[in-house]
Structure formats: structure tokens, C-alpha cells
Design a protein around this motif. Sequence first.
Motif, short mmCIF file in Angstrom:
data_model
loop_
_atom_site.label_atom_id
_atom_site.label_comp_id
_atom_site.label_asym_id
_atom_site.label_seq_id
_atom_site.Cartn_x
_atom_site.Cartn_y
_atom_site.Cartn_z
N GLU A 200 -10.33 2.42 6.05
CA GLU A 200 -10.35 1.02 5.60
C GLU A 200 -9.86 0.06 6.68
O GLU A 200 -10.47 -0.99 6.93
CB GLU A 200 -9.49 0.89 4.34
CG GLU A 200 -9.43 -0.53 3.79
CD GLU A 200 -8.50 -0.66 2.59
OE1 GLU A 200 -8.33 -1.80 2.10
OE2 GLU A 200 -7.94 0.37 2.16
N GLU B 224 -12.49 -0.14 9.54
CA GLU B 224 -13.71 -0.84 9.11
C GLU B 224 -13.48 -2.33 8.87
O GLU B 224 -14.30 -3.17 9.26
CB GLU B 224 -14.26 -0.20 7.83
CG GLU B 224 -14.83 1.20 8.01
CD GLU B 224 -16.20 1.20 8.67
OE1 GLU B 224 -16.67 0.11 9.07
OE2 GLU B 224 -16.77 2.28 8.81
N ASP B 225 -12.38 -2.67 8.24
CA ASP B 225 -12.16 -4.05 7.79
C ASP B 225 -11.36 -4.91 8.75
O ASP B 225 -11.48 -6.14 8.73
CB ASP B 225 -11.47 -4.06 6.43
CG ASP B 225 -12.31 -3.41 5.34
OD1 ASP B 225 -13.52 -3.24 5.55
OD2 ASP B 225 -11.75 -3.06 4.29
N TRP C 225 0.82 -1.20 0.00
CA TRP C 225 0.00 0.00 0.00
C TRP C 225 0.86 1.26 0.00
O TRP C 225 0.58 2.22 -0.74
CB TRP C 225 -0.92 0.00 1.22
CG TRP C 225 -1.66 1.30 1.38
CD1 TRP C 225 -2.80 1.66 0.76
CD2 TRP C 225 -1.27 2.41 2.20
NE1 TRP C 225 -3.17 2.94 1.12
CE2 TRP C 225 -2.23 3.41 2.01
CE3 TRP C 225 -0.21 2.64 3.08
CZ2 TRP C 225 -2.17 4.65 2.67
CZ3 TRP C 225 -0.13 3.86 3.73
CH2 TRP C 225 -1.09 4.85 3.52
N ASP D 8 -8.06 7.55 3.42
CA ASP D 8 -8.89 6.42 3.01
C ASP D 8 -8.39 5.12 3.64
O ASP D 8 -9.20 4.25 4.02
CB ASP D 8 -8.88 6.29 1.49
CG ASP D 8 -9.59 7.45 0.80
OD1 ASP D 8 -10.39 8.13 1.46
OD2 ASP D 8 -9.32 7.67 -0.41
N ARG D 9 -7.09 4.99 3.76
CA ARG D 9 -6.52 3.78 4.36
C ARG D 9 -6.87 3.68 5.84
O ARG D 9 -7.12 2.58 6.35
CB ARG D 9 -4.99 3.78 4.18
CG ARG D 9 -4.29 2.55 4.73
CD ARG D 9 -4.74 1.28 4.04
NE ARG D 9 -3.92 0.13 4.41
CZ ARG D 9 -4.21 -1.12 4.10
NH1 ARG D 9 -5.31 -1.40 3.41
NH2 ARG D 9 -3.40 -2.11 4.46
#
Length: 212
Positions: free
Chosen positions: A205, A208-209, A166, A201-202
Motif C-alpha cells: 500500500e 503503490e500510494d 495503522w 499489505d501495508r
Amino acid sequence: MKNNHLLVFMILAAVLVLSTACGNSSDASNDAEDAQSENQHSTQKASDDQSKTNAVKNAVNDNDTDTNTNDTNSNESNNKPDEEKGTSANNTKGKKQAYLKQLNETENEMKKQQNNLEDNSTYALKAVAGNRSDAWDDHLNDIYDTLEKQLSTEQMDQLRQEQREWISNRNEQAKEASLKYEGGTQEQLEYVTVQANITKDRCFELVEDYMK
């Protein structure tokens, strides 16, 4: 003379009778003692057998008691985790929500800074972009540290590999976007801005994940 012989004969007969009687009495006495000893042995054996039987029963009862105790403890243990599991789940959910709240607050704060610029100079824009990049990097590191404590070794190894990829992709995207302004004053500004957006955004993410 005959009378004397008769007397001697009678005495001998009496002695013989007494001797026989004594012998029979002794044998009877011995037989009685033997019988008494046998009875005592039988009684002792019966007592020993009863003691062994009682010991076995006690051992079984003790095992039953231990089993019942273990069952009770097991039931209590099974009941407690349900309560604790619910508490843990609430704590986990609360923690995840707390991180999302922080991220949303940071995003709103950054928008306010962008909308309330005193001027639109490149210097001012770079300052805001730098603040955004630093803020999202701090959140990313904090989230990553928390995940290291929550995830298994295997999951964390996989996440590390994903994170390396990433970072490489983020830098490539930022570099590619900045090349539109290559050689200009906004090249660095675009690079930092794109990096900050991708990092933001990461952060969302990962929470959430991955966050539990």
C-alpha cells in the motif's frame, strides 16, 4: 607759424586715427576670441551631450544584451528540466518498480518456506511465521525511511499519524484473531501470522500510494 600749427594738427589727427584703429582692432580681436571661446564651449557641450547619448545607448544595448542572454539562459534552463524531468520520472518509476519487485520476491520466498516445511509442528510453523513477520517489518521500515526523504513535511506528518493508527489497528486485529485459540498452542502463532499478513499489505500500500 601757420605751417607749424597745421603740422601739429595733422599729427594729432593721425594719432587720433591710429588710436581709433587700434581700439577697433582690439575690440575685433576680443570679439573674435569671445566667438572662438563660445564655439569651443558649444563644441564641448555638444561633445558632452553626444557622450551622454552614447552612454545611454550603450546602457540600453547592454540591457538588451543581458535580456537576450537571460532569455537564452532561460530557454536553455526550460529545455534542461524537461530532459531532467524525464530522467527523474524514469528514476522514480524505476525505484517504485524496484520496491514492488522486492516485495513480490519476498512474498514468493515466504510461500516457498511455508510449502516446504519438513513437518507441520507448531515449532516449525512459528519459525516460518516469525521469519515472515521479520521480513515484512524490515521492508516496512525501509519503505518508511524512503518516504521520509520523498514526501513534504506536511505529507510526512500526516503519514506518521496514519502509521500510528495503522500499528494500533494491526495489533488489535492480530489480538482478536489469536483469541480464537486463547490458551492454546496456536494462539501466539495466529497472532504473529496475522501481524505478518497485515504488514505485508501495508508495504504494498505504501509503495503503490505514497512512493514517488
